[in-house]
Design a protein around this motif. Structure first.
Motif, short mmCIF file in Angstrom:
data_model
loop_
_atom_site.label_atom_id
_atom_site.label_comp_id
_atom_site.label_asym_id
_atom_site.label_seq_id
_atom_site.Cartn_x
_atom_site.Cartn_y
_atom_site.Cartn_z
N SER A 1 0.87 -1.18 0.00
CA SER A 1 0.00 0.00 0.00
C SER A 1 0.90 1.22 0.00
N ASP B 1 -5.58 5.23 -3.23
CA ASP B 1 -4.53 5.03 -4.23
C ASP B 1 -3.19 4.80 -3.54
N ASN B 2 -2.56 3.71 -3.70
CA ASN B 2 -2.87 2.51 -4.46
C ASN B 2 -2.56 1.31 -3.57
N TYR C 1 -1.75 -2.98 -4.05
CA TYR C 1 -1.52 -3.97 -5.10
C TYR C 1 -0.73 -5.16 -4.58
N TRP D 1 -4.39 -4.45 -8.92
CA TRP D 1 -4.15 -3.05 -8.57
C TRP D 1 -5.48 -2.39 -8.22
N SER D 2 -5.55 -1.82 -7.04
CA SER D 2 -6.76 -1.14 -6.57
C SER D 2 -6.47 0.33 -6.36
N GLY D 3 -7.40 1.18 -6.82
CA GLY D 3 -7.21 2.61 -6.66
C GLY D 3 -8.46 3.39 -7.00
N ARG D 4 -8.38 4.69 -6.77
CA ARG D 4 -9.48 5.61 -6.98
C ARG D 4 -10.65 5.29 -6.05
N LEU E 1 -6.16 3.74 -13.85
CA LEU E 1 -5.38 2.81 -13.03
C LEU E 1 -4.14 2.31 -13.77
N GLN F 1 -1.58 4.91 -13.42
CA GLN F 1 -0.93 4.85 -12.11
C GLN F 1 0.17 3.79 -12.09
#
Length: 559
Positions: A284, A290-291, A293, A303-306, A321, A324
């Protein structure tokens, strides 16, 4: 790329790789039981399993399918702690209370690990790689303070990592220092939820899907829960959900802020991924969305974000993403996405979960936010112990009361806060990188100067100074009687008085006039100014007058 969201689990990578599960029926008969759990997410499944293991009868009512929302759509990070920081806990409840809460969070993470291993859950892919929480700025003081608090105050196995250590494992120019949690791990969240449901059923729990609770009467000893086709009477009712409780118990849903997050899984990246991401666990790089992964299936990146307070279309965030990823790891410039999906979280204002008994026999498990896996586990176990054993440990969460989230204004404020925080984070990161570049230039200039100094020829040694002759020794003093007369250089010889001849006086001749005056001699014509060689010349012959004087005809000399 698969980015639509049809069906119970959507088209996520988690759904595509889930294990096969049974088709669970809809509730169609009236039941009279000990405990009724509303919601078959991770919290509801945990409390159902623990109640069943203690020998009580329990039923789970699920409006759609097991773990269809956040429980089956998250990145699967199992971490200690809460969404609220350790320092925030100390400020709110004190050091001793905060330490107990932290220990509970660690117990929740261990519960997940133990449940997955003991039940040999299929497809969970438990990865014991730890968790890195990295910073995008060069100010290490906050990270160091948090590490000291967790290690010294809470006894947590957390270590500070320098920028050099972080960049050795994450080859990104954006990262500086960070914290390493060695006991963190990651799992396939949907397969874990499906495995937990199967474990609860083996212990005696009954799960009904497509059985939404439409009405609840929490009064009296026997609570009543009504579904479309049946009714359940129970001594205890557990509400295990978040925003989706709005239709059943709106007063609880109003304490939550909705947070939609977006996730992608890339196409296989091969060796390039292992060169960029050498850390085997979860990562993290923010306290926000953001973000987050981790590597899945060996060479894919999840990948996780926003974050939005409204539900957006996953495909609208794919390029964002991917951008990013490219900014974080320039070596992955050719990355492409194959899966995209979204999930809905419920955050509380104080960032702590809502765990406990609301009224006698009515229990709440909600608001787990971005630390859902460990907190759902500990929350479910605490509520089960509270119901069956009258254990009061759950009261450690009592200081975090139900607080209204602000309605529409609260949602707008939440979104604005996220936008401004993300902008500030980006600006701070850019300034940190500029400071680092400046330090690097200065260091390079010093290295070049030092190298030039080492390779430059040594100057020729200066010649030794000429020896200065020692002054002649001064003569020792001599007594006056012994002193010899010093000769006078270039002076005429001294004539003794008795040897001196008196010049004759020439007679005055009146007819001839007065005697002619001799011209005044110039200094250089004087005898004493002439060189000694001239003084040694032969004197001219004496005049007749002088001859007469020497014959005795002159005046007497006296005596």
């Amino acid at each position: 790329m698969t980015n639509a969201d049809p069906g119970a689990y959507g088209s996520s990578w988690l759904s595509a790789t889930r294990v096969a599960g049974p088709q669970r029926p809809r509730l169609g008969v009236e039941l009279d039981i000990d405990v009724c759990v509303i919601g078959a997410g991770l919290a509801g499944l945990t409390v159902a399993r623990e109640v069943a293991r203690r020998g009580w009868s329990v039923v789970v009512l699920e409006a759609q399918s097991v773990a269809w929302n956040a429980s089956g759509r998250n990145t699967g990070f199992v971490l200690p702690g809460y969404a609220a920081s350790g320092s925030a806990l100390v400020t709110r409840v004190g050091a001793d209370h905060a330490r107990k809460l932290w220990q509970l969070s660690e117990q929740g993470a261990e519960y997940v690990r133990r449940a997955a291993q003991d039940a040999a859950m299929e497809g969970v892919h438990l990865t014991e790689g730890g968790w890195l929480h990295v910073a995008k700025t060069d100010d290490a003081r906050a990270m160091q303070a948090e590490a000291e608090l967790l290690a010294d105050g809470f006894g947590a196995p957390v270590g500070f990592r320098s920028a050099e250590q972080i960049r050795e494992q994450l080859r990104s120019p954006l990262y500086f220092n960070g914290l390493h949690y060695p006991r963190g791990f990651s799992i396939h969240s949907l397969n874990y939820a499906l495995g937990l449901a199967a474990a609860a059923e083996r212990d005696g729990a009954r799960i009904y899907e497509d059985s939404a609770a439409l009405e609840i009467d929490p009064a009296g000893v026997r609570k009543r829960v009504t579904t479309k086709d049946a009714r359940v009477r129970a001594h205890h009712v557990v509400l295990a959900g978040n925003i989706h409780l709005a239709n059943l118990m709106p007063q609880f849903a109003k304490t939550l802020l909705p947070v939609h997050t977006y996730v992608i899984v890339t196409a296989p990246l091969g060796a390039a991924l292992h060169e960029a991401v050498r850390f085997p666990g979860a990562v993290s790089d923010t306290d926000l969305a953001d973000n987050h992964y981790c590597v899945v299936e060996g060479d894919r990146l999840m990948w996780s974000g926003r974050s939005t307070v409204w539900r957006g279309k996953p495909q609208d965030y794919v390029e964002t993403l991917l951008g990013q990823i490219r900014r974080t790891f320039p070596q992955l410039k050719d990355v492409k996405a194959e899966y995209a999906w979204t999930g809905l979280l419920g955050n509380t204002v104080h960032l702590m979960p809502q765990i406990g008994e609301i009224t006698p026999g009515l229990w709440l498990l909600s608001g787990f936010g971005n630390r859902g896996l460990n907190t759902t586990a500990v929350g479910g176990e605490l509520v089960a112990r509270g119901i069956v054993e009258a254990d009061r440990t759950w009261q450690l969460f009592s200081p975090f009361a139900l607080v209204w989230s602000g309605g529409l204004s609260g949602r707008v404020a939440q979104q604005v806060f996220y936008w401004t925080s993300r902008l500030k984070e980006a600006v701070d990161g850019r300034m940190a990188r500029r400071r680092e570049e400046k330090r690097q230039r200065e260091a390079d200039e010093q290295s070049i100067a030092a190298a030039r100094a080492e390779t430059a020829p040594e100057p020729a040694p200066a010649p030794p100074p000429e020896p200065v002759p020692a002054p002649p020794p001064e003569p020792s003093p001599v007594a006056p009687s012994q002193a010899a007369p010093e000769p006078v250089a270039d002076s005429p010889p001294i004539i003794a008085a008795e040897e001196a001849k008196v010049a004759p006086i020439e007679p005055f001749d009146a007819a001839a006039g007065p005697p002619k005056e001799r011209p005044e001699e110039r200094p250089e014509e004087r005898p004493e100014a002439r060189p000694r060689e001239q003084s040694k010349r032969k004197r001219p012959p004496r005049s007749k007058k002088r001859e007469a004087d020497s014959a005795g005809e002159g005046p007497p000399t006296g005596g």
